[in-house]
Design an enzyme around this catalytic site. Structure first.
Site, PDB file in Angstrom:
ATOM      1  N   CYS A 122     -20.101 -71.595   3.435  1.00 46.72           N
ATOM      2  CA  CYS A 122     -20.750 -70.822   4.499  1.00 46.72           C
ATOM      3  C   CYS A 122     -19.758 -70.478   5.605  1.00 46.72           C
ATOM      4  O   CYS A 122     -19.808 -69.389   6.180  1.00 46.72           O
ATOM      5  CB  CYS A 122     -21.921 -71.599   5.083  1.00 46.72           C
TER       6      CYS A 122
ATOM      7  N   ARG B 240     -28.045 -67.972  -0.479  1.00 47.13           N
ATOM      8  CA  ARG B 240     -27.208 -66.920   0.108  1.00 47.13           C
ATOM      9  C   ARG B 240     -27.831 -65.557  -0.191  1.00 47.13           C
ATOM     10  O   ARG B 240     -27.481 -64.890  -1.164  1.00 47.13           O
ATOM     11  CB  ARG B 240     -25.792 -66.995  -0.449  1.00 47.13           C
TER      12      ARG B 240
END
Length: 214
Positions: free
Chosen positions: A51, A128
């Protein structure tokens, strides 16, 4: 799959799910972005390596997105203060400032309305997911990635430019189109139009496949 475990999914070319959520830049609603494109993207957790690379990549392309009348808005199920601490950590450790807001979606309301919670991956973290919403609030594209593979910010930007260019020029884009490439002319809708296509000045391979330069 039981009703309780079913994932609610938004649909393309329909109004994007409305939201009113706290962010690192105050409360934000979908209505706040009217008149602009919005890239809304979720990540599994703050202070995680994949991330972090994604946020750095989005931050480095932030001005490119803004130049296309597009805002960025991140989201995870972490707290507001976790987001702030992570943003400061990225600036300290990587020298990159995150200038776009991040939604603190502790109750998972936004994540669930956008189908970001995928039970096959996790019941407690957003996958995601990336959503491109146009200036009228219509959902135009969705891209999902697994937990263990970072998304391509360059591809998201390319997709945005391709959709904007297609809208502006009433055309379609071939595989991996980038500015400067030829675009696809809409396919004729009648036999008469198909017969006439070869004489219309396009680069025509067959009646259903013609391209032109912009």
């Amino acid at each position: 799959m039981t009703e309780a475990n079913q994932v609610q999914m938004p649909r393309l070319n329909e109004p994007a799910p409305a939201f009113d959520a706290p962010t690192t830049d105050g409360r934000k609603t979908l209505e706040d972005y009217k008149g602009k494109w919005l890239v809304l993207f979720s990540h599994p957790a703050d202070f995680t390596p994949v991330c972090t690379t994604e946020f750095i990549a989005f931050a480095k392309r932030h001005e490119d997105f803004k130049a296309r009348n597009t805002e960025l808005l991140g989201l995870s199920i972490d707290s507001h203060y976790s987001h702030i601490a992570w943003m400061l950590n990225i600036k300290e450790k990587f020298g990159v400032e995150i200038k776009f807001p991040i939604i603190a979606d502790l109750n998972m309301k936004v994540a669930q309305s956008y189908g970001m919670i995928q039970p096959g991956a996790s019941d407690t973290a957003a996958v995601r997911a990336t959503f491109l919403i146009d200036p009228d609030g219509v959902l135009r594209a969705m891209v999902y990635y697994p937990m263990n593979a970072g998304r391509s910010v360059a591809e998201i930007y390319r997709l945005l430019v391709a959709m904007q260019t297609a809208d502006e020029n009433s055309c379609a884009m071939p595989e991996n189109w980038v500015p400067g490439d030829a675009v696809i002319v809409p396919t004729p809708a009648t036999p008469e139009a198909a017969m006439a296509r070869a004489g219309e000045g396009y680069k025509t391979v067959d009646w259903y496949f013609s391209t032109r330069e912009l």
